[in-house]
Design a protein around this motif. Structure first.
Motif, PDB file in Angstrom:
ATOM      1  N   VAL A   1       0.834  -1.205   0.000  1.00 17.19           N
ATOM      2  CA  VAL A   1       0.000   0.000   0.000  1.00 17.19           C
ATOM      3  C   VAL A   1       0.866   1.252   0.000  1.00 17.19           C
ATOM      4  CG1 VAL A   1      -1.544   1.394   1.432  1.00 17.19           C
ATOM      5  CG2 VAL A   1      -2.060  -1.013   1.008  1.00 17.19           C
ATOM      6  N   ASP A   2       0.623   2.112  -0.971  1.00 22.34           N
ATOM      7  CA  ASP A   2       1.222   3.447  -1.022  1.00 22.34           C
ATOM      8  C   ASP A   2       0.116   4.457  -0.737  1.00 22.34           C
ATOM      9  OD1 ASP A   2       3.556   2.219  -1.784  1.00 22.34           O
ATOM     10  OD2 ASP A   2       3.390   2.745  -3.898  1.00 22.34           O
ATOM     11  N   LEU A   3       0.309   5.237   0.327  1.00 26.10           N
ATOM     12  CA  LEU A   3      -0.717   6.180   0.756  1.00 26.10           C
ATOM     13  C   LEU A   3      -0.039   7.442   1.249  1.00 26.10           C
ATOM     14  CD1 LEU A   3      -3.814   6.573   1.396  1.00 26.10           C
ATOM     15  CD2 LEU A   3      -3.291   5.749   3.696  1.00 26.10           C
ATOM     16  N   THR A   4      -0.558   8.586   0.852  1.00 22.21           N
ATOM     17  CA  THR A   4      -0.013   9.868   1.292  1.00 22.21           C
ATOM     18  C   THR A   4      -1.103  10.670   1.984  1.00 22.21           C
ATOM     19  OG1 THR A   4       1.563   9.919  -0.543  1.00 22.21           O
ATOM     20  CG2 THR A   4       1.123  12.005   0.563  1.00 22.21           C
ATOM     21  N   ILE A   5      -0.757  11.257   3.126  1.00 23.72           N
ATOM     22  CA  ILE A   5      -1.668  12.142   3.861  1.00 23.72           C
ATOM     23  C   ILE A   5      -0.966  13.484   4.019  1.00 23.72           C
ATOM     24  CG2 ILE A   5      -2.997  12.480   5.972  1.00 23.72           C
ATOM     25  CD1 ILE A   5      -2.879   9.440   6.398  1.00 23.72           C
ATOM     26  N   GLU A   6      -1.648  14.532   3.627  1.00 27.34           N
ATOM     27  CA  GLU A   6      -1.057  15.864   3.692  1.00 27.34           C
ATOM     28  C   GLU A   6      -1.541  16.619   4.918  1.00 27.34           C
ATOM     29  OE1 GLU A   6      -2.284  17.331  -0.111  1.00 27.34           O
ATOM     30  OE2 GLU A   6      -0.601  16.393  -1.152  1.00 27.34           O
ATOM     31  N   GLU A   7      -0.850  17.698   5.238  1.00 26.91           N
ATOM     32  CA  GLU A   7      -1.222  18.502   6.398  1.00 26.91           C
ATOM     33  C   GLU A   7      -2.602  19.132   6.185  1.00 26.91           C
ATOM     34  OE1 GLU A   7       1.796  21.333   7.335  1.00 26.91           O
ATOM     35  OE2 GLU A   7       3.231  19.801   8.014  1.00 26.91           O
ATOM     36  N   ARG A   8      -3.417  19.130   7.255  1.00 30.03           N
ATOM     37  CA  ARG A   8      -4.765  19.715   7.258  1.00 30.03           C
ATOM     38  C   ARG A   8      -5.660  19.078   6.197  1.00 30.03           C
ATOM     39  NH1 ARG A   8      -4.987  24.687  10.219  1.00 30.03           N
ATOM     40  NH2 ARG A   8      -6.971  25.086   9.171  1.00 30.03           N
ATOM     41  N   GLU A   9      -5.482  17.789   5.981  1.00 33.35           N
ATOM     42  CA  GLU A   9      -6.281  17.063   4.990  1.00 33.35           C
ATOM     43  C   GLU A   9      -7.117  15.995   5.687  1.00 33.35           C
ATOM     44  OE1 GLU A   9      -5.570  14.888   0.720  1.00 33.35           O
ATOM     45  OE2 GLU A   9      -4.233  14.305   2.348  1.00 33.35           O
ATOM     46  N   ILE A  10      -8.329  15.790   5.191  1.00 31.23           N
ATOM     47  CA  ILE A  10      -9.153  14.672   5.631  1.00 31.23           C
ATOM     48  C   ILE A  10      -9.242  13.687   4.475  1.00 31.23           C
ATOM     49  CG2 ILE A  10     -11.413  13.902   6.441  1.00 31.23           C
ATOM     50  CD1 ILE A  10     -11.844  16.630   7.673  1.00 31.23           C
ATOM     51  N   ILE A  11      -8.705  12.495   4.708  1.00 32.03           N
ATOM     52  CA  ILE A  11      -8.749  11.458   3.676  1.00 32.03           C
ATOM     53  C   ILE A  11      -9.583  10.299   4.203  1.00 32.03           C
ATOM     54  CG2 ILE A  11      -6.503  10.590   4.461  1.00 32.03           C
ATOM     55  CD1 ILE A  11      -6.076   9.556   1.578  1.00 32.03           C
ATOM     56  N   ALA A  12     -10.495   9.806   3.390  1.00 35.25           N
ATOM     57  CA  ALA A  12     -11.351   8.687   3.765  1.00 35.25           C
ATOM     58  C   ALA A  12     -10.804   7.404   3.164  1.00 35.25           C
ATOM     59  CB  ALA A  12     -12.782   8.918   3.297  1.00 35.25           C
ATOM     60  N   LEU A  13     -10.668   6.378   4.007  1.00 36.59           N
ATOM     61  CA  LEU A  13     -10.269   5.046   3.564  1.00 36.59           C
ATOM     62  C   LEU A  13     -11.523   4.184   3.589  1.00 36.59           C
ATOM     63  CD1 LEU A  13      -7.770   3.428   2.714  1.00 36.59           C
ATOM     64  CD2 LEU A  13      -7.435   2.839   5.125  1.00 36.59           C
ATOM     65  N   VAL A  14     -11.983   3.790   2.406  1.00 36.88           N
ATOM     66  CA  VAL A  14     -13.306   3.172   2.250  1.00 36.88           C
ATOM     67  C   VAL A  14     -13.161   1.751   1.739  1.00 36.88           C
ATOM     68  CG1 VAL A  14     -15.503   3.349   1.009  1.00 36.88           C
ATOM     69  CG2 VAL A  14     -14.355   5.415   1.790  1.00 36.88           C
ATOM     70  N   GLY A  15     -14.030   0.876   2.235  1.00 35.92           N
ATOM     71  CA  GLY A  15     -14.065  -0.498   1.741  1.00 35.92           C
ATOM     72  C   GLY A  15     -14.937  -1.348   2.635  1.00 35.92           C
ATOM     73  N   GLU A  16     -15.274  -2.540   2.171  1.00 37.70           N
ATOM     74  CA  GLU A  16     -16.125  -3.425   2.952  1.00 37.70           C
ATOM     75  C   GLU A  16     -15.336  -4.058   4.095  1.00 37.70           C
ATOM     76  OE1 GLU A  16     -15.816  -7.367   0.093  1.00 37.70           O
ATOM     77  OE2 GLU A  16     -17.153  -5.736  -0.464  1.00 37.70           O
ATOM     78  N   SER A  17     -16.027  -4.717   4.999  1.00 38.07           N
ATOM     79  CA  SER A  17     -15.370  -5.391   6.116  1.00 38.07           C
ATOM     80  C   SER A  17     -14.373  -6.421   5.595  1.00 38.07           C
ATOM     81  CB  SER A  17     -16.403  -6.084   7.007  1.00 38.07           C
ATOM     82  OG  SER A  17     -17.273  -5.143   7.592  1.00 38.07           O
ATOM     83  N   GLY A  18     -13.186  -6.460   6.217  1.00 37.01           N
ATOM     84  CA  GLY A  18     -12.160  -7.398   5.803  1.00 37.01           C
ATOM     85  C   GLY A  18     -11.268  -6.915   4.691  1.00 37.01           C
TER      86      GLY A  18
ATOM     87  N   ALA B   1     -14.612  20.327  12.035  1.00 38.65           N
ATOM     88  CA  ALA B   1     -14.259  21.492  12.853  1.00 38.65           C
ATOM     89  C   ALA B   1     -12.863  21.354  13.444  1.00 38.65           C
ATOM     90  CB  ALA B   1     -15.296  21.679  13.964  1.00 38.65           C
ATOM     91  N   LEU B   2     -12.476  20.152  13.824  1.00 35.22           N
ATOM     92  CA  LEU B   2     -11.139  19.950  14.384  1.00 35.22           C
ATOM     93  C   LEU B   2     -10.071  20.260  13.337  1.00 35.22           C
ATOM     94  CD1 LEU B   2     -11.536  16.687  16.515  1.00 35.22           C
ATOM     95  CD2 LEU B   2     -11.456  19.051  17.313  1.00 35.22           C
ATOM     96  N   ARG B   3     -10.343  19.902  12.091  1.00 37.73           N
ATOM     97  CA  ARG B   3      -9.394  20.248  11.024  1.00 37.73           C
ATOM     98  C   ARG B   3      -9.266  21.766  10.887  1.00 37.73           C
ATOM     99  NH1 ARG B   3      -9.317  19.421   5.224  1.00 37.73           N
ATOM    100  NH2 ARG B   3     -11.559  19.748   5.159  1.00 37.73           N
ATOM    101  N   GLU B   4     -10.402  22.463  10.914  1.00 35.37           N
ATOM    102  CA  GLU B   4     -10.382  23.907  10.730  1.00 35.37           C
ATOM    103  C   GLU B   4      -9.816  24.632  11.945  1.00 35.37           C
ATOM    104  OE1 GLU B   4     -11.003  25.343   7.849  1.00 35.37           O
ATOM    105  OE2 GLU B   4     -11.366  23.325   7.056  1.00 35.37           O
ATOM    106  N   ASP B   5     -10.222  24.214  13.151  1.00 37.83           N
ATOM    107  CA  ASP B   5      -9.859  24.955  14.368  1.00 37.83           C
ATOM    108  C   ASP B   5      -8.521  24.534  14.953  1.00 37.83           C
ATOM    109  OD1 ASP B   5     -12.324  26.151  14.060  1.00 37.83           O
ATOM    110  OD2 ASP B   5     -13.325  24.860  15.529  1.00 37.83           O
ATOM    111  N   GLU B   6      -8.183  23.243  14.838  1.00 40.26           N
ATOM    112  CA  GLU B   6      -6.965  22.739  15.465  1.00 40.26           C
ATOM    113  C   GLU B   6      -5.863  22.430  14.446  1.00 40.26           C
ATOM    114  OE1 GLU B   6      -6.727  22.600  18.712  1.00 40.26           O
ATOM    115  OE2 GLU B   6      -8.840  23.004  19.192  1.00 40.26           O
ATOM    116  N   GLY B   7      -6.190  22.451  13.168  1.00 39.89           N
ATOM    117  CA  GLY B   7      -5.179  22.235  12.132  1.00 39.89           C
ATOM    118  C   GLY B   7      -4.726  20.798  11.972  1.00 39.89           C
ATOM    119  N   VAL B   8      -5.539  19.833  12.423  1.00 35.56           N
ATOM    120  CA  VAL B   8      -5.125  18.435  12.331  1.00 35.56           C
ATOM    121  C   VAL B   8      -5.571  17.828  11.008  1.00 35.56           C
ATOM    122  CG1 VAL B   8      -5.213  18.139  14.830  1.00 35.56           C
ATOM    123  CG2 VAL B   8      -7.206  17.525  13.449  1.00 35.56           C
TER     124      VAL B   8
END
Length: 322
Positions: A31-48, A200-207
């Protein structure tokens, strides 16, 4: 945007069977995955599909079988000192799926928050820790904060307990919160409040937030970017609206077709699921979705497809996708 965390070839296999069994369950593969600062990324898929295994790899609950995790340009495998490991765990906390078992019922709400502050923010004195505990409880929408801190978990609703989980994570001053199915066990009527809280946490806290879910609708509501998992592989990734408006991988199309629209008439030509879940115990080469795929070709049975770019920041692991 600035890269915060990246995985390269991240893999986790588990031994299955008896003592002398050589079988391996391929929970996550390459798995190659990148997460950037102040980004919300959804990891989607069925159980398992491997979503929660990725969460636990990033949270260092599991060690990778292969591959690496790079945080702010530094491989986690090189973190040896206790101080560095504590710093990473404070920067990348996890909020668990079950709000009823993730809090210790023997202690007040304040216990978990204070314990985290003592462990991860030793520079704070007792008065500063109390003030910070009040701040993070208010930041997740629980009032009055002083009263909430004195309650036991059984005195809170499921939604309140999950907010306490976010408050505990927030107390560490995190850079990335891993939220593993945080609303799946809550009543539908209160899920939107938790989704709004994460925004809101992304906007207010920068996470940044890695939001793990099987719910396409909530992923669309919350995330900037989406990654679709199937059988331990990421099969499609890209900006959320691009992926959901023009899905390239047949599995993503299948997920979207399974979301009912009460305003639309039944479509006899809709994509239909026609197969079994993937084999992930010692899987053979090839596309793991091929048995369920209406577009499968001979190549799919012998060659595992790799992610390839099909649009701006939009990639799919499929031999026939265009």
């Amino acid at each position: 945007m600035t890269e915060l965390l990246r995985t390269h070839g991240l893999t986790r296999h588990f031994k299955v069977g008896g003592t002398f069994s050589g079988k391996r369950l391929h929970a996550v593969d390459d798995v190659d995955l990148t997460i950037e600062e102040r980004e919300i990324i959804a990891l989607v898929g069925e159980s398992g599909s491997g979503k929660s295994t990725i969460a636990r790899l990033l949270a260092r609950v599991y060690a990778p079988t292969a591959g690496e995790i790079i945080y702010r340009g530094r491989p986690l495998a090189k973190l040896r000192r206790r101080k560095d490991l504590l710093s990473y765990r404070g920067d990348v906390p996890m909020v668990f799926q079950d709000p009823f078992s993730s809090l210790n019922p023997a202690y007040r709400v304040s216990h978990g928050i204070m314990r985290g502050l003592i462990l991860h923010r030793p520079d704070l004195n007792a008065a500063a820790r109390q003030a910070e505990a009040v701040r993070v409880v208010e930041a997740v929408g629980l009032h009055p904060a002083a009263e909430i801190l004195e309650r036991y978990p059984y005195q809170l609703s499921g939604g309140q307990r999950q907010r306490v989980g976010f408050a505990q994570a927030l107390a560490y001053r995190p850079k990335l919160i891993i939220a593993d199915e945080p609303v799946s066990m809550l009543d539908v009527s209160i899920r939107i409040g938790l989704l709004n809280l994460m925004a809101a946490l992304r906007e207010d806290e920068g996470v940044s937030i890695l939001y793990i879910t099987h719910d396409i609708a909530s992923a669309r509501y919350l995330s900037d970017r989406i990654a679709v998992m199937y059988g331990g592989h990421i099969v499609e990734t890209g900006p959320t609206e691009d992926v959901l408006a023009d899905p390239k991988h047949p599995y993503t199309q299948l997920l979207l077709s399974a979301v009912p629209d009460p305003r639309a008439p039944l479509d006899p030509d809709a994509v239909v699921d026609r197969g079994e879940p993937p084999r992930v115990v010692d899987p053979a080469p090839g596309c793991r979705f091929r048995a369920r795929c209406p577009l499968a070709i001979d190549r799919c049975a012998v060659e595992t497809p790799l992610l390839r770019e099909l649009g701006p920041r939009h990639s799919a692991a499929c031999h026939v996708a265009v």
